[in-house]
Enzyme design. Structure first.
Site, PDB file in Angstrom:
ATOM      1  N   ASP A   1      -2.113   8.265  -0.918  1.00  0.00           N
ATOM      2  CA  ASP A   1      -3.417   8.911  -0.555  1.00  0.00           C
ATOM      3  C   ASP A   1      -2.999  10.354   0.509  1.00  0.00           C
ATOM      4  O   ASP A   1      -1.931  11.106   0.076  1.00  0.00           O
ATOM      5  CB  ASP A   1      -4.320   8.221   0.225  1.00  0.00           C
ATOM      6  CG  ASP A   1      -5.740   8.808   0.289  1.00  0.00           C
ATOM      7  OD1 ASP A   1      -6.450   8.861  -0.520  1.00  0.00           O
ATOM      8  OD2 ASP A   1      -5.967   9.132   1.529  1.00  0.00           O
TER       9      ASP A   1
ATOM     10  N   HIS B   1      -7.926   1.961  -5.975  1.00  0.00           N
ATOM     11  CA  HIS B   1      -7.106   2.716  -5.271  1.00  0.00           C
ATOM     12  C   HIS B   1      -6.174   2.348  -4.336  1.00  0.00           C
ATOM     13  O   HIS B   1      -5.195   2.956  -4.160  1.00  0.00           O
ATOM     14  CB  HIS B   1      -8.145   3.816  -4.339  1.00  0.00           C
ATOM     15  CG  HIS B   1      -7.537   4.896  -3.649  1.00  0.00           C
ATOM     16  ND1 HIS B   1      -6.992   5.941  -4.135  1.00  0.00           N
ATOM     17  CD2 HIS B   1      -7.716   4.877  -2.091  1.00  0.00           C
ATOM     18  CE1 HIS B   1      -6.657   6.845  -2.792  1.00  0.00           C
ATOM     19  NE2 HIS B   1      -7.035   6.213  -1.872  1.00  0.00           N
TER      20      HIS B   1
END
Length: 293
Positions: A108, A273
């Site tokens: 991320d 994620h």
């Protein structure tokens, strides 16, 4: 008590004027630096780091502005939290710990820092692993129409200083907890004590987290565009693990990454994620495969 990575030693390392990074270091062997994402800290690597430490020196910092690292005030041009500045932190951290060259993995936000580190310091980064993100310039290019609603936080935190900080600061646990909830498929992957640590760290870092995201809507785009226009590419082996969200938004993630990374291994994963916590075996395996290339 804040959780830690068992068996790792903790340090505060000065990497720039007025900036010290909180870092966990464990293991021995060739160095691997692991950079966390949003809204997390270095703890997101706790499972992967433990396995890697059997063969490698593993370095897990909190990025500037996050966790227990220092949080300098944002400057007018956004350079304090530019990924170029954060990349320089990473190189200096590794150097102080005795490593001029190292493998680098990021998730991320940390993956954006890792990408910039590899572009700006190709002689320092031997291998690059990116988890579930697109390069900044491509990310903005693919966001359009109603599908862009999934990235509402990107647009919120891109606004000028004041309003985003006020809105998020009014209900930080609800804001940051929202992403921990909707981006996780296996809720058991982030246990209560780790979730509490993430929320506390984020609650205490609203201005710097917003500044990090604001930089990615302005100065980071300028840096990426300059590299793309100049034809700069990643020269080291690169692996990317990604959810299949490209099909929903109408883009080919592998093709976008290949434009930056000629030596690319792109894989789609089935977990959520927060893949280093949800499926550390897959992430650790991909990283070991990358290091063998």
């Amino acid at each position: 008590m804040t959780p830690t990575i068992p068996g790792f030693e903790y340090h505060r390392v000065p990497v720039a004027d007025g900036v010290r990074l909180h870092v966990a270091v464990g293991g021995s062997g060739s160095p691997v630096v692991l950079l966390h994402g949003f809204p997390q800290t270095h703890l997101m690597w706790r499972h992967v780091a433990a396995g890697l430490a059997e063969r490698h020196t593993v370095i897990c910092p909190d990025l500037r502005g996050y966790g227990d690292s220092d949080k300098p005030a944002e400057d007018v041009d956004g350079s304090t939290y530019a990924k170029r500045t954060m990349a320089a932190d990473v190189v200096e951290l590794a150097r102080i710990l005795g490593h001029d060259r190292f493998a680098l993995a990021g998730h991320d936000r940390g993956a954006l820092v890792a990408l910039r580190t590899a572009l700006d310091h190709p002689g320092a980064v031997t291998h690059l692993l990116s988890l579930d993100v697109l390069p900044t310039l491509d990310m903005w290019d693919v966001m359009h129409g109603t599908t862009a609603a999934v990235g509402f936080h990107l647009y919120l935190m891109a606004q000028p200083p004041g309003l985003p900080e006020q809105l998020i600061g009014a209900a930080p646990d609800a804001f940051f907890g929202h992403f921990l909830d909707i981006w996780t498929r296996d809720t058991a992957a982030i246990p209560a004590d780790v979730r509490a640590a993430y929320l506390k760290a984020s609650r205490e870092a609203v201005p710097s987290i917003v500044a990090d995201y604001r930089a990615s809507a302005h100065i980071d785009v300028e840096h990426d565009r300059a590299d793309r226009d100049a034809g700069n590419r990643l020269t080291m082996p690169v692996s990317v693990l990604q959810q299949d969200w490209g099909s929903a938004l109408g883009f080919d993630a592998a093709a976008l990454w290949r434009a930056w990374a000629p030596d690319l291994d792109h894989r789609t994963v089935s977990c959520g994620h927060f893949m280093a916590e949800e499926d550390p075996a897959v992430v650790g395996g991909a990283l070991r495969d990358l290091l063998d290339r």
